[in-house]
Design a protein around this motif. Structure first.
Motif, PDB file in Angstrom:
ATOM      1  N   MET A 162       0.829  -1.198   0.000  1.00  0.00           N
ATOM      2  CA  MET A 162       0.000   0.000   0.000  1.00  0.00           C
ATOM      3  C   MET A 162       0.867   1.252   0.000  1.00  0.00           C
ATOM      4  O   MET A 162       0.556   2.233  -0.687  1.00  0.00           O
ATOM      5  CB  MET A 162      -0.956  -0.002   1.196  1.00  0.00           C
ATOM      6  N   GLU A 163       1.937   1.236   0.759  1.00  0.00           N
ATOM      7  CA  GLU A 163       2.831   2.394   0.781  1.00  0.00           C
ATOM      8  C   GLU A 163       3.369   2.684  -0.621  1.00  0.00           C
ATOM      9  O   GLU A 163       3.414   3.836  -1.063  1.00  0.00           O
ATOM     10  CB  GLU A 163       3.981   2.146   1.746  1.00  0.00           C
ATOM     11  N   LEU A 164       3.759   1.644  -1.353  1.00  0.00           N
ATOM     12  CA  LEU A 164       4.252   1.818  -2.718  1.00  0.00           C
ATOM     13  C   LEU A 164       3.182   2.379  -3.645  1.00  0.00           C
ATOM     14  O   LEU A 164       3.454   3.266  -4.460  1.00  0.00           O
ATOM     15  CB  LEU A 164       4.783   0.485  -3.258  1.00  0.00           C
ATOM     16  N   VAL A 165       1.968   1.863  -3.537  1.00  0.00           N
ATOM     17  CA  VAL A 165       0.882   2.331  -4.398  1.00  0.00           C
ATOM     18  C   VAL A 165       0.520   3.783  -4.094  1.00  0.00           C
ATOM     19  O   VAL A 165       0.316   4.590  -4.989  1.00  0.00           O
ATOM     20  CB  VAL A 165      -0.361   1.417  -4.293  1.00  0.00           C
ATOM     21  N   LEU A 166       0.429   4.114  -2.804  1.00  0.00           N
ATOM     22  CA  LEU A 166       0.094   5.491  -2.442  1.00  0.00           C
ATOM     23  C   LEU A 166       1.170   6.461  -2.924  1.00  0.00           C
ATOM     24  O   LEU A 166       0.861   7.557  -3.399  1.00  0.00           O
ATOM     25  CB  LEU A 166      -0.110   5.608  -0.930  1.00  0.00           C
TER      26      LEU A 166
END
Length: 170
Positions: A162-166
């Motif tokens: 999720m951190e990468l996508v955000l």
């Protein structure tokens, strides 16, 4: 002969239009069963939010296969790990959290940088964790990582994804 073909084609087209209007209550504006695909303009991009290399690094495994079913992207990885991502363009965090709770999942609010996210865990599957966040444009993103057994915090991998996508969608 050609004129007859065009007359027949025109009659069939008019009949088809009349049937659609009748089914929609004889309204020119309402067309039952028609979907405005412009509302799902990001549909074909969701499985490409991260590379398989980025995903593999985040989960500590190698991605070995993928599939796309409706609005859900799925990847299989070494170690019998499954990764799922969805981008529901018309969903909300509150609705998704309510669904998770009704399914018996425990939820916990967390932060990734400045973004509020929540985890969702099924007590029957201790190696599985999902993380949901508000999407940058509209809707929500959700990552699920299913490991056969819990190793450490099962939410670490989906939190990293999720951190990468955000970061990528900011």
């Amino acid at each position: 002969m050609i004129v007859g073909f065009f007359v027949l084609a025109s009659i069939l087209a008019a009949c088809g239009n009349a049937e659609r209007q009748a089914a929609a209550g004889a309204s020119n504006d309402a067309q039952a069963g028609w979907v405005d695909t412009d509302k799902y303009d990001l549909f074909d991009r969701e499985c490409e939010m991260l590379t398989t290399e980025q995903m593999g690094e985040a989960i500590g495994q190698t991605i070995i296969g993928d599939s796309f079913t409706g609005p859900i992207c799925r990847w299989s990885a070494t170690g019998d790990v499954w990764v799922t991502f969805n981008w529901f363009e018309w969903n909300t965090m509150a609705r998704e959290k309510d669904v998770a709770r009704r399914l018996g999942y425990t939820t916990e609010t967390r932060k990734i940088n400045s973004a509020t996210v929540f985890t969702q865990r099924d007590p029957q599957r201790p190696g599985t964790c999902g993380v949901t966040a508000k999407a940058s444009g509209r809707g929500i993103y959700t990552w699920f990582v299913n490991q056969p057994v819990a190793v450490g915090d099962p939410c670490d991998a989906p939190l990293k994804l999720m951190e990468l996508v955000l970061k990528a969608s900011a």
